[in-house]
Design an enzyme around this catalytic site. Structure first.
Site, PDB file in Angstrom:
ATOM      1  N   LYS A 129       0.845  -1.193   0.000  1.00 41.85           N
ATOM      2  CA  LYS A 129       0.000   0.000   0.000  1.00 41.85           C
ATOM      3  C   LYS A 129       0.881   1.244   0.000  1.00 41.85           C
ATOM      4  O   LYS A 129       1.563   1.529   0.987  1.00 41.85           O
ATOM      5  CB  LYS A 129      -0.921  -0.005   1.221  1.00 41.85           C
ATOM      6  CG  LYS A 129      -1.871   1.186   1.245  1.00 41.85           C
ATOM      7  CD  LYS A 129      -2.901   1.016   2.349  1.00 41.85           C
ATOM      8  CE  LYS A 129      -4.010   2.042   2.280  1.00 41.85           C
ATOM      9  NZ  LYS A 129      -3.564   3.400   2.555  1.00 41.85           N
TER      10      LYS A 129
ATOM     11  N   ASP B 176       1.212   5.201  -0.089  1.00 43.40           N
ATOM     12  CA  ASP B 176       0.361   6.330   0.262  1.00 43.40           C
ATOM     13  C   ASP B 176       0.601   7.448  -0.741  1.00 43.40           C
ATOM     14  O   ASP B 176       1.364   8.372  -0.513  1.00 43.40           O
ATOM     15  CB  ASP B 176       0.670   6.793   1.689  1.00 43.40           C
ATOM     16  CG  ASP B 176      -0.466   7.628   2.252  1.00 43.40           C
ATOM     17  OD1 ASP B 176      -1.546   7.635   1.646  1.00 43.40           O
ATOM     18  OD2 ASP B 176      -0.254   8.263   3.290  1.00 43.40           O
TER      19      ASP B 176
ATOM     20  N   ARG C 254      -9.658  11.117  -6.683  1.00 44.19           N
ATOM     21  CA  ARG C 254     -10.734  10.433  -5.996  1.00 44.19           C
ATOM     22  C   ARG C 254     -11.804  11.420  -5.526  1.00 44.19           C
ATOM     23  O   ARG C 254     -12.984  11.114  -5.526  1.00 44.19           O
ATOM     24  CB  ARG C 254     -10.192   9.657  -4.806  1.00 44.19           C
ATOM     25  CG  ARG C 254     -11.309   8.892  -4.139  1.00 44.19           C
ATOM     26  CD  ARG C 254     -10.795   7.922  -3.139  1.00 44.19           C
ATOM     27  NE  ARG C 254     -10.561   8.586  -1.882  1.00 44.19           N
ATOM     28  CZ  ARG C 254     -10.476   7.948  -0.724  1.00 44.19           C
ATOM     29  NH1 ARG C 254     -10.550   6.644  -0.697  1.00 44.19           N
ATOM     30  NH2 ARG C 254     -10.278   8.604   0.377  1.00 44.19           N
TER      31      ARG C 254
ATOM     32  N   LYS D 143      -1.892  -2.423   8.225  1.00 44.49           N
ATOM     33  CA  LYS D 143      -0.892  -1.358   8.338  1.00 44.49           C
ATOM     34  C   LYS D 143       0.354  -1.821   9.082  1.00 44.49           C
ATOM     35  O   LYS D 143       0.268  -2.626  10.012  1.00 44.49           O
ATOM     36  CB  LYS D 143      -1.495  -0.169   9.095  1.00 44.49           C
ATOM     37  CG  LYS D 143      -2.655   0.504   8.405  1.00 44.49           C
ATOM     38  CD  LYS D 143      -2.204   1.162   7.122  1.00 44.49           C
ATOM     39  CE  LYS D 143      -3.109   2.298   6.700  1.00 44.49           C
ATOM     40  NZ  LYS D 143      -2.940   3.514   7.428  1.00 44.49           N
TER      41      LYS D 143
ATOM     42  N   CYS E  71      16.830  38.931  18.359  1.00 47.54           N
ATOM     43  CA  CYS E  71      17.006  40.368  18.570  1.00 47.54           C
ATOM     44  C   CYS E  71      17.102  40.750  20.045  1.00 47.54           C
ATOM     45  O   CYS E  71      17.362  41.908  20.365  1.00 47.54           O
ATOM     46  CB  CYS E  71      15.873  41.137  17.897  1.00 47.54           C
ATOM     47  SG  CYS E  71      14.305  41.004  18.769  1.00 47.54           S
TER      48      CYS E  71
ATOM     49  N   CYS F 253       8.118  37.101  20.276  1.00 48.81           N
ATOM     50  CA  CYS F 253       9.084  38.189  20.373  1.00 48.81           C
ATOM     51  C   CYS F 253       8.316  39.502  20.232  1.00 48.81           C
ATOM     52  O   CYS F 253       7.461  39.655  19.359  1.00 48.81           O
ATOM     53  CB  CYS F 253      10.098  38.054  19.241  1.00 48.81           C
ATOM     54  SG  CYS F 253      11.035  39.552  18.937  1.00 48.81           S
TER      55      CYS F 253
HETATM   56  S1  IVH Z   1      -7.767  -0.605  -3.496  1.00 50.30           S
HETATM   57  C1  IVH Z   1     -12.102  -0.660  -2.734  1.00 50.30           C
HETATM   58  N1  IVH Z   1      -5.207  -1.104  -3.663  1.00 50.30           N
HETATM   59  O1  IVH Z   1      -5.403   3.233  -0.251  1.00 50.30           O
HETATM   60  C2  IVH Z   1     -10.674  -0.593  -3.121  1.00 50.30           C
HETATM   61  N2  IVH Z   1      -5.881   0.953  -2.674  1.00 50.30           N
HETATM   62  O2  IVH Z   1      -7.465   3.426   1.911  1.00 50.30           O
HETATM   63  C3  IVH Z   1      -9.964   0.611  -2.575  1.00 50.30           C
HETATM   64  N3  IVH Z   1      -4.022   2.372  -1.983  1.00 50.30           N
HETATM   65  O3  IVH Z   1      -7.635   5.462  -1.761  1.00 50.30           O
HETATM   66  C4  IVH Z   1      -8.651   0.854  -3.120  1.00 50.30           C
HETATM   67  N4  IVH Z   1      -2.413   1.029  -2.637  1.00 50.30           N
HETATM   68  O4  IVH Z   1      -5.175   5.624  -2.376  1.00 50.30           O
HETATM   69  C5  IVH Z   1      -6.147  -0.232  -3.258  1.00 50.30           C
HETATM   70  N5  IVH Z   1      -2.989  -1.681  -3.895  1.00 50.30           N
HETATM   71  C6  IVH Z   1      -3.910  -0.818  -3.501  1.00 50.30           C
HETATM   72  C7  IVH Z   1      -3.582   0.424  -2.914  1.00 50.30           C
HETATM   73  C8  IVH Z   1      -4.601   1.274  -2.502  1.00 50.30           C
HETATM   74  C9  IVH Z   1      -2.699   2.197  -2.086  1.00 50.30           C
HETATM   75  C10 IVH Z   1      -4.666   3.568  -1.393  1.00 50.30           C
HETATM   76  C11 IVH Z   1      -5.625   4.274  -2.301  1.00 50.30           C
HETATM   77  C12 IVH Z   1      -6.939   4.256  -1.608  1.00 50.30           C
HETATM   78  C13 IVH Z   1      -6.542   4.033  -0.187  1.00 50.30           C
HETATM   79  C14 IVH Z   1      -7.656   3.330   0.548  1.00 50.30           C
END
Ligand code: IVH
Length: 705
Positions: free
Chosen positions: A142, A144, A163, A339, A436, A451
């Site tokens: 994932k 970001d 989005r 996560k 200063c 200041c």
């Molecule tokens: S799938 C219903 N796949 O994560 C499916 N999202 O929290 C939703 N993201 O807005 C998205 N890598 O910006 C998917 N391999 C991945 C992803 C991914 C990053 C981000 C994406 C999404 C957010 C969702």
């Protein structure tokens, strides 16, 4: 599990700075902290939503919001009108057309531990009534970044959107076309219409290099790759996007006219076949147990990856099951984001520096022995304010735990007390400005120490100059932070007007070390290009406290020209004067802001600097969209309760049509729109002979009927 998306919910990642227990606060301390939190959170909201430039991590932001909530829960009587708990998110950016997604773009629920993932699998089994059958998943790192929706018709890329709110996003087609990773034509056979979703992102190295170059040129740096990607894609000029090092991985589908695939894995194969990049670490997992192993494997590779990831997304492989499972709220039942914990490292705190900002605020910053946190070398962290240092009890010489949650500027989580040197002493926050020497005062009820030196303080003067030339104010190219300091030290640059006198020093400048012909030429070009700035940018550039981008716009729209504004602001010094009433009547300008403006204009030095500047630049009135509406250029007041729309919606509609919306009725008012239970304003309008309209009449004239 909790749904997260962008910045919300990330607090689960474990950044919980030790703070004074809410129970230990008395009312005075609570009120002071709530005031600080309201201002601080509002500032971070603007930085995040309007400027794509957050200064703190999501986790740190969430901690501020949680703290605000906790204090308000204990002291309900202290909840402020401007409390963050009463506000909703920032409005969508102007300037892009809206595009509706064929199928909504959703967010994901989060898992933080193996038990969460097990519960996710169990809920799928319960929902589908499965017993022994194996659940196959696809695991994908994932990233970001920024998710985008790409529409292809008969194999050609036709539209692309951010989005947005999930239902509709911003049309960024032209910008997306510039991405090398985006196929403009799909290879091989393609359906009539298909939506493809993916993540636009920037690698760690490219991001850091870009930021370093920006800092060198004196421009704003981006806090993290996500905001960099967002800021780069939301450019009105696609040439800027083209110059940014952006990448794209495709990972999902939206609406499609026909579908020949049965599993998510086959779909990824299809995407590869069409010419998209799919994250090479994406893997098909045969059993639930494989997910934990995959999580560990990707976690181990994380720091060495070329881009930041914050977890792994697991998607149920069978598409027919995905369809049956569907969604709850804004997240699918068939996918989850597991996560990683925030990346941490320990290092030594060398010293705490105090930086003096444009408005004189003394802000502490931790300087540490450089350390690698998740593949990024860091040596600075913000400590917010003096109370925060006391709460965390961090001391120079301490070994500290640092945490980075996707951001370049990390947080200090805590000091390692066992390693504290015996001779260590608590940090004493300075009472004098380190630049200063003026007294630094912390007014009763505030958290920030400032200041008192005003413009005589070199730091404040330099910070104001930096603000004046910054990208979102006057945007003067070729005048970076270091150059400003250099010219300030030389005495050539003391006030904004001096910038426009620099061309007179061109010959001297090009003699100086590190300048050369090209940089002088660039600077002169940068200055010349800004001699006729927009009036709103000009006002914002002045750096008046509380006058940010939005308020500057309101003022510029209301007063049209610099001479008019100047005259009215001076007249507004007298409480009860017509000019003061007018200022107070502008929708969006409250009494505190009015007070700041009046104080700015009451200061002779400010007036002199402004007049000096007025002789050198010619601010241009902001263009109000030409409109043949009866409200164009008219002053409008709303009163009473409207039935078919909220007050903000009605006001926004009037403004869109070119009206000035004010709060009180005067002889300058053109229309009073009267809702139910209208009070004294209606009487006053009758007395002054102002035209009143019913809500229905307003709708009809506004073309809303
Ligand atoms: S799938 C219903 N796949 O994560 C499916 N999202 O929290 C939703 N993201 O807005 C998205 N890598 O910006 C998917 N391999 C991945 C992803 C991914 C990053 C981000 C994406 C999404 C957010 C969702």
């Amino acid at each position: 599990m909790s749904a997260t998306d962008g910045r919300s919910g990330e607090g689960r990642e474990g950044l919980n700075p030790p703070r004074n227990a809410v129970d230990a606060l008395d009312e005075g301390a609570a009120a002071a902290e709530l005031a600080w939190l309201a201002a601080e959170i509002a500032r971070h909201d603007r930085a995040y939503h309007e400027q794509d430039a957050p200064e703190i991590s999501d986790a740190a932001y969430d901690a501020l919001v949680a703290r605000n909530r906790a204090i308000e829960a204990r002291f309900p009587a202290l909840v402020r009108d401007d409390s963050p708990s009463r506000r909703v998110g920032a409005a969508a950016a102007e300037g892009f057309a809206k595009l509706r997604h064929g199928v909504p773009m959703l967010s994901l629920n989060n898992a933080f531990a193996a038990e969460d993932f097990a519960e996710f699998c169990a809920s799928i089994r319960r929902f589908l009534g499965l017993k022994e059958e194996a659940l196959h998943f696809v695991g994908e790192p994932k990233i970001d970044g920024l998710s985008v929706n790409l529409t292809y018709e008969n194999g050609r890329f036709v539209r692309g959107a951010t989005r947005g709110d999930g239902a509709e996003g911003e049309d960024i087609t032209a910008n997306l076309r510039t991405l090398a990773d985006l196929p403009l034509r799909l290879k091989g056979a393609a359906p009539e219409r298909v939506e493809i979703r993916g993540e636009v992102f920037c690698g760690k190295a490219a991001f850091l290099a870009f930021n370093a170059a920006e800092a060198e040129a004196g421009r704003r740096v981006f806090a993290n790759p996500r905001n960099f990607a967002a800021g780069s894609l939301r450019q009105l000029d696609a040439k800027i996007t083209a110059a940014r090092p952006l990448q794209l991985f495709a990972y999902a589908m939206g609406a499609a006219s026909s579908l020949a695939v049965e599993t998510h894995w086959d779909w990824l194969e299809q995407l590869r076949g069409w010419g998209f990049k799919v994250n090479p670490l994406s893997s098909r997992l045969e059993t639930e147990a494989d997910a934990a192993a995959f999580q560990a494997r990707v976690g181990a590779e994380r720091a060495a990856l070329a881009y930041d990831i914050d977890g792994v997304v697991y998607k149920l492989d069978r598409l027919d099951w995905q369809t049956r499972l569907g969604f709850v709220g804004r997240a699918p039942r068939w996918a989850i984001a597991w996560k990683f914990p925030a990346e941490q490292a320990t290092t030594r705190l060398l010293r705490i520096e105090i930086q003096v900002g444009r408005t004189g605020a003394l802000t502490p910053r931790a300087v540490m022995e450089p350390v690698n946190v998740g593949g990024v070398v860091v040596q600075h962290a913000t400590l917010h304010n003096e109370d925060e240092i006391a709460r965390k009890d961090v001391r120079p010489g301490d070994t500290v735990v640092l945490q980075r949650a996707g951001d370049v500027i990390p947080q200090i989580v805590s000091a390692v007390l066992e390693k504290r040197p015996a001779e260590s002493e608590a940090f004493v926050f300075p009472q004098l400005c380190p630049v200063c020497g003026s007294h630094a005062v912390r007014p009763e009820g505030e958290v920030v120490r400032r200041c008192s030196g005003g413009l005589t303080c070199g730091a404040q003067a330099v910070e104001r100059l930096r603000h004046f030339v910054a990208r979102n104010t006057m945007d003067i190219e070729g005048l970076g932070e270091e150059r400003i300091q250099e010219l300030f030290d030389l005495g050539w640059l003391r006030s904004p007007a001096d910038i426009f006198r620099l061309p007179g020093r061109a010959a001297e400048l090009s003699q100086r070390e590190g300048w050369g012909e090209t940089s002088v030429r660039n600077l002169l070009r940068g200055i010349a290009a800004r001699e006729t700035p927009g009036f709103d940018r000009f006002i914002f550039a002045l750096g008046i406290r509380r006058i940010g981008e939005a308020n500057a716009k309101l003022l510029a729209r209301h007063y049209h020209s610099l001479p008019e504004w100047r005259e009215k602001m001076i007249a507004a010094r007298i409480i009860g004067s017509e000019a003061r009433e007018e200022l107070g009547s502008i929708q969006g300008i409250g009494p505190t802001i009015a007070q700041e403006l009046v104080e700015f204009f009451a200061e002779e030095r400010n007036l002199a600097a402004l007049d000096d500047l007025a002789g050198l630049v010619r601010p241009q009135p902001v263009e109000v969209a030409a409109s043949d509406s009866p409200f164009a250029g008219r002053t409008v007041v709303f009163t009473g309760t409207l039935e078919t729309m909220t007050r903000p919606e009605a006001e926004a509609q009037a403004e869109r049509l070119g009206a000035k919306v004010t709060k009180s009725v005067s002889k300058k008012t053109d229309f009073l729109i009267v809702g139910a239970d209208a009070g004294s304003k209606a009487a006053k309008a009758a007395e002054l002979g102002v035209t009143t309209l019913t809500e229905a009449a307003f709708r009809a004239l506004a073309g809303m009927a």
